[in-house]
Design a protein around this motif. Structure first.
Motif, PDB file in Angstrom:
ATOM      1  N   LYS A 110      77.055  27.518  76.495  1.00  0.00           N
ATOM      2  CA  LYS A 110      76.104  26.763  77.031  1.00  0.00           C
ATOM      3  C   LYS A 110      74.997  26.544  75.341  1.00  0.00           C
ATOM      4  CE  LYS A 110      75.584  28.342  81.063  1.00  0.00           C
ATOM      5  NZ  LYS A 110      74.957  29.694  81.957  1.00  0.00           N
ATOM      6  N   MET A 111      76.176  27.282  74.331  1.00  0.00           N
ATOM      7  CA  MET A 111      75.281  27.451  72.965  1.00  0.00           C
ATOM      8  C   MET A 111      75.364  26.424  72.303  1.00  0.00           C
ATOM      9  SD  MET A 111      75.050  31.311  72.250  1.00  0.00           S
ATOM     10  CE  MET A 111      75.058  31.358  70.520  1.00  0.00           C
ATOM     11  N   LYS A 112      76.557  26.436  72.760  1.00  0.00           N
ATOM     12  CA  LYS A 112      77.324  24.119  71.691  1.00  0.00           C
ATOM     13  C   LYS A 112      76.260  23.627  72.332  1.00  0.00           C
ATOM     14  CE  LYS A 112      81.931  26.386  70.325  1.00  0.00           C
ATOM     15  NZ  LYS A 112      83.557  25.564  70.457  1.00  0.00           N
ATOM     16  N   ILE A 113      75.901  23.474  73.097  1.00  0.00           N
ATOM     17  CA  ILE A 113      75.483  22.510  74.253  1.00  0.00           C
ATOM     18  C   ILE A 113      73.942  21.719  73.724  1.00  0.00           C
ATOM     19  CG2 ILE A 113      74.680  21.482  76.260  1.00  0.00           C
ATOM     20  CD1 ILE A 113      77.779  22.313  77.584  1.00  0.00           C
ATOM     21  N   VAL A 114      73.676  23.240  73.471  1.00  0.00           N
ATOM     22  CA  VAL A 114      71.692  23.230  73.317  1.00  0.00           C
ATOM     23  C   VAL A 114      71.999  22.838  72.068  1.00  0.00           C
ATOM     24  CG1 VAL A 114      70.426  24.893  72.958  1.00  0.00           C
ATOM     25  CG2 VAL A 114      71.153  25.446  74.840  1.00  0.00           C
ATOM     26  N   ILE A 115      73.398  23.910  71.169  1.00  0.00           N
ATOM     27  CA  ILE A 115      73.112  22.950  69.392  1.00  0.00           C
ATOM     28  C   ILE A 115      72.788  21.235  69.536  1.00  0.00           C
ATOM     29  CG2 ILE A 115      73.962  23.145  67.274  1.00  0.00           C
ATOM     30  CD1 ILE A 115      74.322  26.145  68.118  1.00  0.00           C
ATOM     31  N   ALA A 116      74.030  20.966  70.582  1.00  0.00           N
ATOM     32  CA  ALA A 116      74.344  19.373  69.858  1.00  0.00           C
ATOM     33  C   ALA A 116      72.948  18.846  70.598  1.00  0.00           C
ATOM     34  CB  ALA A 116      75.708  19.051  71.161  1.00  0.00           C
ATOM     35  N   SER A 117      72.854  19.433  71.452  1.00  0.00           N
ATOM     36  CA  SER A 117      71.456  18.095  72.181  1.00  0.00           C
ATOM     37  C   SER A 117      70.180  19.007  70.819  1.00  0.00           C
ATOM     38  CB  SER A 117      71.109  19.072  73.252  1.00  0.00           C
ATOM     39  OG  SER A 117      70.460  20.137  73.226  1.00  0.00           O
ATOM     40  N   MET A 118      70.623  19.462  70.121  1.00  0.00           N
ATOM     41  CA  MET A 118      69.108  19.718  69.257  1.00  0.00           C
ATOM     42  C   MET A 118      69.318  18.785  68.013  1.00  0.00           C
ATOM     43  SD  MET A 118      68.374  23.851  69.937  1.00  0.00           S
ATOM     44  CE  MET A 118      67.453  23.807  67.936  1.00  0.00           C
ATOM     45  N   LEU A 119      71.332  18.393  68.003  1.00  0.00           N
ATOM     46  CA  LEU A 119      70.708  17.718  66.889  1.00  0.00           C
ATOM     47  C   LEU A 119      71.185  16.980  67.332  1.00  0.00           C
ATOM     48  CD1 LEU A 119      74.241  19.740  65.184  1.00  0.00           C
ATOM     49  CD2 LEU A 119      71.685  19.270  63.885  1.00  0.00           C
ATOM     50  N   ALA A 120      71.220  16.053  68.269  1.00  0.00           N
ATOM     51  CA  ALA A 120      70.816  14.972  68.078  1.00  0.00           C
ATOM     52  C   ALA A 120      69.854  13.830  68.760  1.00  0.00           C
ATOM     53  CB  ALA A 120      71.367  14.038  70.142  1.00  0.00           C
ATOM     54  N   ALA A 121      68.731  15.156  68.980  1.00  0.00           N
ATOM     55  CA  ALA A 121      67.096  15.054  68.968  1.00  0.00           C
ATOM     56  C   ALA A 121      66.622  14.613  67.839  1.00  0.00           C
ATOM     57  CB  ALA A 121      66.422  16.094  69.375  1.00  0.00           C
ATOM     58  N   ALA A 122      67.532  15.683  67.080  1.00  0.00           N
ATOM     59  CA  ALA A 122      66.471  15.682  65.265  1.00  0.00           C
ATOM     60  C   ALA A 122      67.427  14.925  64.700  1.00  0.00           C
ATOM     61  CB  ALA A 122      67.171  16.718  64.640  1.00  0.00           C
ATOM     62  N   ALA A 123      68.452  13.774  65.366  1.00  0.00           N
ATOM     63  CA  ALA A 123      68.941  12.470  64.357  1.00  0.00           C
ATOM     64  C   ALA A 123      68.029  11.467  65.348  1.00  0.00           C
ATOM     65  CB  ALA A 123      70.238  12.272  64.838  1.00  0.00           C
ATOM     66  N   THR A 124      67.389  10.957  66.114  1.00  0.00           N
ATOM     67  CA  THR A 124      66.830  10.355  66.641  1.00  0.00           C
ATOM     68  C   THR A 124      66.043  10.282  66.117  1.00  0.00           C
ATOM     69  OG1 THR A 124      66.181  11.574  68.688  1.00  0.00           O
ATOM     70  CG2 THR A 124      67.931  10.319  68.608  1.00  0.00           C
ATOM     71  N   ALA A 125      64.588  10.849  65.642  1.00  0.00           N
ATOM     72  CA  ALA A 125      63.997  10.851  64.268  1.00  0.00           C
ATOM     73  C   ALA A 125      63.576  10.093  63.532  1.00  0.00           C
ATOM     74  CB  ALA A 125      62.837  12.376  64.463  1.00  0.00           C
TER      75      ALA A 125
END
Length: 119
Positions: free
Chosen positions: A22-37
């Motif tokens: 779950k932590m890996k999924i949360v971190i991956a989603s946060m990085l994906a959201a940061a990349a879209t910025a």
């Protein structure tokens, strides 16, 4: 006792592995959201679709009045009248607007990193 029930403190190994996933999924989603910025917006080509008779400075003045009717247009050091690197005034204003968006995104990303470190 089967190996899947090896205890780690008060938690089973299966619970621990699930937590890590779950932590890996949360971190991956946060990085994906940061990349879209930092991805270019879909409205990059819309600038050419504006009226040819309206200059970039007039566009700035009308947009400023719509966004903040109290202050309206405010350019204390006259950047909208400058021409950087021998380019036209319209290109300079476009460059300044793009760099403002870019630096705003970087500042937001830095704030998230600061809060993530201290929370």
């Amino acid at each position: 006792m089967s190996p899947k029930y090896i205890l780690l403190g008060n938690h089973h190994l299966g619970t621990f592995v699930t937590l890590i996933r779950k932590m890996k999924i949360v971190i991956a989603s946060m990085l994906a959201a940061a990349a879209t910025a930092f991805a270019p917006s879909a409205q990059v080509g819309d600038r050419a679709a504006t009226k040819a008779s309206m200059s970039a400075k007039a566009d700035l003045e009308s947009l400023a009045g719509k966004l903040n009717p109290v202050v309206k247009y405010y350019d204390p050091i006259g950047l909208a009248d400058q021409e950087f690197w021998g380019c036209s005034n319209d290109m300079t204003i476009g460059w300044l607007r793009e760099s403002e968006v870019k630096h705003g995104r970087i500042a937001m990303f830095a704030f998230v990193g600061y809060m993530g470190k201290h929370v």
